[in-house]
Design an enzyme around this catalytic site. Structure first.
Site, PDB file in Angstrom:
ATOM      1  N   LEU A 157       0.984  -1.176   0.343  1.00 31.81           N
ATOM      2  CA  LEU A 157       0.140   0.288  -0.033  1.00 31.81           C
ATOM      3  C   LEU A 157       0.717   1.176   0.674  1.00 31.81           C
ATOM      4  O   LEU A 157       1.794   1.561   0.919  1.00 31.81           O
ATOM      5  CB  LEU A 157      -0.569   0.019   1.609  1.00 31.81           C
ATOM      6  CG  LEU A 157      -1.678  -0.857   1.186  1.00 31.81           C
ATOM      7  CD1 LEU A 157      -2.361  -1.484   2.932  1.00 31.81           C
ATOM      8  CD2 LEU A 157      -2.603  -1.243   0.188  1.00 31.81           C
TER       9      LEU A 157
ATOM     10  N   GLY B  87       0.156   4.434  -1.423  1.00 34.72           N
ATOM     11  CA  GLY B  87      -0.477   5.909  -1.723  1.00 34.72           C
ATOM     12  C   GLY B  87      -0.586   7.351  -0.456  1.00 34.72           C
ATOM     13  O   GLY B  87      -0.451   8.326  -0.930  1.00 34.72           O
ATOM     14  N   GLY B  88       0.587   6.683   0.516  1.00 32.46           N
ATOM     15  CA  GLY B  88       1.032   7.604   1.484  1.00 32.46           C
ATOM     16  C   GLY B  88       1.465   9.117   1.161  1.00 32.46           C
ATOM     17  O   GLY B  88       2.485   7.811   0.413  1.00 32.46           O
TER      18      GLY B  88
ATOM     19  N   LYS C 298       5.517   5.563  11.742  1.00 36.35           N
ATOM     20  CA  LYS C 298       4.133   6.586  11.715  1.00 36.35           C
ATOM     21  C   LYS C 298       4.891   8.141  11.850  1.00 36.35           C
ATOM     22  O   LYS C 298       4.932   8.872  11.912  1.00 36.35           O
ATOM     23  CB  LYS C 298       3.001   6.258  12.160  1.00 36.35           C
ATOM     24  CG  LYS C 298       2.455   4.981  12.022  1.00 36.35           C
ATOM     25  CD  LYS C 298       2.211   4.764  10.159  1.00 36.35           C
ATOM     26  CE  LYS C 298       1.738   3.759  10.223  1.00 36.35           C
ATOM     27  NZ  LYS C 298       1.122   2.653   8.674  1.00 36.35           N
TER      28      LYS C 298
END
Length: 501
Positions: free
Chosen positions: A113, A115-116, A389
Site C-alpha cells: 500500500l 498511497g501515503g 508513522k
C-alpha cells in the site's frame, strides 16, 4: 456509462438540482453532478475509467446516506473476543524455509500500500521515498526483500504497488532505477473520489481536474475494486497466481513468511490477517472480534463512546491488526464482481483551506475479513510489525536495535530483552529534517527501556541511552547531550550548552 448529454445543458440542470433538500433529491443531484464531471473528460479509456470510479463513489455515497438514516449503532453486548479457532498462534504453524516452497511462491504476488505521503514528518512526495536506513528508502528495502526472496527460492514473485494520485507520478519515476533487479514491479492507482460538503452533501469539485483539496484517495479498503478495475487482478490470475500478500509499505517487518503461505495453502482459507499482541502503545489498533457468531474487524471509530475505554483495555482485547493480509485472488474477483464488498464506512470530517466543512468516505482493507470464507487471524511475533508513522518510530529503525539483512530489519541479538523501547520525541523532532539535525549520530540504545525528549535538545555523537531516560528543556532553554555521554536511568532538565570539540 452516463447518457451522452451536452455539457452545457448538464451543468445548468445540475445547478438547479443542487438546491434540492429531500434525501432522494440529494441522491439525484449528486448523480447529476457526477455525470457532469464524467462528460467533461474526453471520450475514450480515460472517460471509461473515470466513469467507473464515479459509479463506485456513488454506490458508497448512497450507502452513507442510508446508514446515516437507518443504521443501528454497534450492540456492545454482542461484542465478544475471538473464538479460539478465529486466531491461531504463529508458533503452532509448521516452520518452513523459502527454498522449500518454490511452487507456492510462484503462485504468490506481494502488494504494498503506497498511497501515503510523508507530510506528517515534513517530507515532500511518497512516504516510501523517505530514507530510513543507510541512505536507503522504504521502497529500496522492499525491492531488496523481494529480490532476495526470488534469488533464494528461484521463484518469480512480483511486487505490486498500489499508488494514489498523490504518489503515482513520483513512484513511477523512482521504480525505473530497479529495471536491472530480479523483480517484476507493477503499479496501479487506487480510486480518486470527490470530497462533498457537509451541509449540502454535494461534491465540492466542479471539474474533473485534480485540484488540491477537492479530491481524496478513499482509504486502503478501496484496494479490492481498484485492483480489479486496473486489470492487474485478472492478469495475475491468468498468470497462475493464487494469493496476494498485502501490507503497508512503511512496515519493514512485513516480509513474505513461508510458514503462513504454507498455512494458506493447507487450510484453503481465503483471508488471513496477521495480528500481534497489544501493548499500551497500540490501544487504538483495530482488533478481531466475534460479533453474532461472525469474525469481524472492530475499529475504534466503530466503538460507542461509552465503551471506548473498554476497547482500549489490553486485558480484554489482547491483539490488534498489523494490516499484513494474505488473500485469495480468485475470492477477491468473485466478491468484486458480485458487489459484496460493503465495507464498514469511515466518515472522515475535514476542513478545506477556505474553511469549508467537507466529508471523505473511506474504508479499511482489513474490514473485508467478514466477507471471505475461512477467514481468521494468525498471532505473529511483534517483529512483523515495524511501521514508521513518526520520527519516534524512525529513531528505532535507524538505531543499533536492529540489523539490516537483505532488506529486512532483524532485532539485534545483543539486546537483552526482545521488547521494543517506548520512545516519545517532542515537537522539536516532529519533522524529519529537524530530527536529523538534532542527532550527530544515532544513539546506542540496546539497553534502553523508555525515552522521552521534549524541548530544544541536541545529541552529539556516540551517545548511549540505557534504562529510562527523560530529557526536558523548558521553554527558552536548550540542552546539549555531549559526545560519548552515557545516560542510564537519568532525568535531565534545565539549560545545558556545550561546545563540541
Amino acid at each position: 456509462m452516463p447518457q451522452d448529454r451536452r455539457p452545457s445543458f448538464t451543468r445548468h440542470h445540475s445547478q438547479d438540482m443542487r438546491s434540492s433538500a429531500a434525501p432522494g433529491g440529494v441522491e439525484h443531484a449528486v448523480r447529476v453532478d457526477l455525470d457532469d464531471l464524467v462528460l467533461q473528460v474526453p471520450e475514450g479509456p480515460d472517460r471509461d475509467s473515470f466513469s467507473k470510479e464515479m459509479d463506485d463513489f456513488y454506490r458508497l455515497f448512497t450507502r452513507y446516506l442510508h446508514e446515516k438514516k437507518h443504521s443501528k449503532p454497534l450492540d456492545w453486548e454482542k461484542v465478544r473476543g475471538p473464538k479460539p479457532e478465529d486466531v491461531i498462534a504463529y508458533g503452532d504453524l509448521e516452520a518452513k524455509e523459502l527454498k522449500d516452497i518454490k511452487p507456492l511462491l510462484n503462485k504468490l504476488a506481494v502488494l504494498k500500500l503506497n498511497g501515503g505521503l510523508g507530510t506528517t514528518m515534513g517530507c515532500v512526495g511518497p512516504k516510501s521515498a523517505i530514507e530510513v536506513r543507510d541512505s536507503q528508502t522504504f521502497l529500496d528495502l522492499t525491492v531488496q526483500q523481494i529480490e532476495y526472496l526470488n534469488q533464494v527460492s528461484d521463484a518469480d514473485v512480483p511486487l505490486i504497488l498500489m499508488n494514489s494520485f498523490n504518489t503515482d507520478e513520483d513512484t513511477k519515476k523512482i521504480v525505473q532505477k530497479y529495471s536491472g533487479h530480479n523483480v517484476n514491479i507493477c503499479t496501479f492507482n487506487q480510486s480518486r473520489y470527490p470530497r462533498f460538503k457537509t451541509d449540502s452533501n454535494l461534491p465540492l469539485a466542479r471539474t474533473p481536474e485534480n485540484r488540491p483539496g477537492f479530491w481524496y484517495p478513499p482509504g486502503h479498503g478501496d484496494l479490492y475494486e481498484s485492483f480489479a478495475n486496473s486489470g492487474l487482478l485478472e492478469q495475475l490470475i491468468k498468470d497462475g497466481k493464487e494469493w496476494v500478500f498485502i501490507s503497508n509499505v512503511d512496515n519493514l517487518g512485513a516480509t513474505v513468511d513461508p510458514a503462513i503461505l504454507q498455512h494458506m495453502a493447507d487450510t484453503g482459507a481465503e483471508f488471513v490477517m496477521e495480528v500481534t499482541d497489544k501493548t499500551k502503545a497500540d490501544i487504538k489498533g483495530g482488533t478481531i472480534i466475534d460479533y453474532d457468531g461472525q469474525v469481524r474487524l472492530l475499529e475504534i471509530a466503530q466503538v460507542p463512546k461509552a465503551h471506548v475505554d473498554d476497547f482500549k483495555r489490553v486485558k480484554k482485547f489482547k491483539i490488534f491488526n498489523t494490516n499484513n493480509l494474505w488473500i485469495s485472488l480468485k475470492a477477491i474477483k468473485r466478491l468484486v464482481e458480485s458487489q459484496k464488498f460493503d465495507l464498514d464506512l469511515i466518515v472522515n470530517h475535514k476542513t478545506t483551506d477556505d474553511g469549508t466543512a467537507v466529508i471523505q468516505l473511506e474504508t479499511a482493507v482489513g474490514a473485508a475479513i467478514k466477507h471471505f470464507s475461512g477467514s481468521h487471524g494468525v498471532n505473529v511475533p511483534r517483529s512483523r510489525f515495524l511501521p514508521v508513522k513518526s520520527t519516534s518510530d524512525l529513531f528505532l529503525v535507524t538505531s543499533d536495535l536492529y540489523l539490516l539483512e537483505n532488506g529486512q530489519l532483524l532485532m539485534n541479538p545483543k539486546r537483552t530483552f526482545k521488547t521494543v523501547p517506548v520512545v516519545k520525541l517532542g515537537d522539536h523532532f516532529k519533522k524529519v529534517n529537524d530530527y536529523l539535525a538534532r542527532f550527530k549520530t544515532p544513539p546506542q540504545i540496546l539497553e534502553l527501556d523508555h525515552l522521552t525528549v521534549t524541548g530544544d535538545v541536541c545529541f552529539s555523537s556516540d551517545v548511549t541511552l540505557e534504562g529510562t531516560v527523560i530529557i526536558v528543556a523548558n521553554y527558552g532553554a536548550h540542552i546539549d547531550i555531549p559526545r560519548g555521554a552515557i545516560l542510564n536511568d537519568k532525568v535531565v532538565s534545565g539549560d545545558l550548552r556545550l561546545l563540541d570539540h
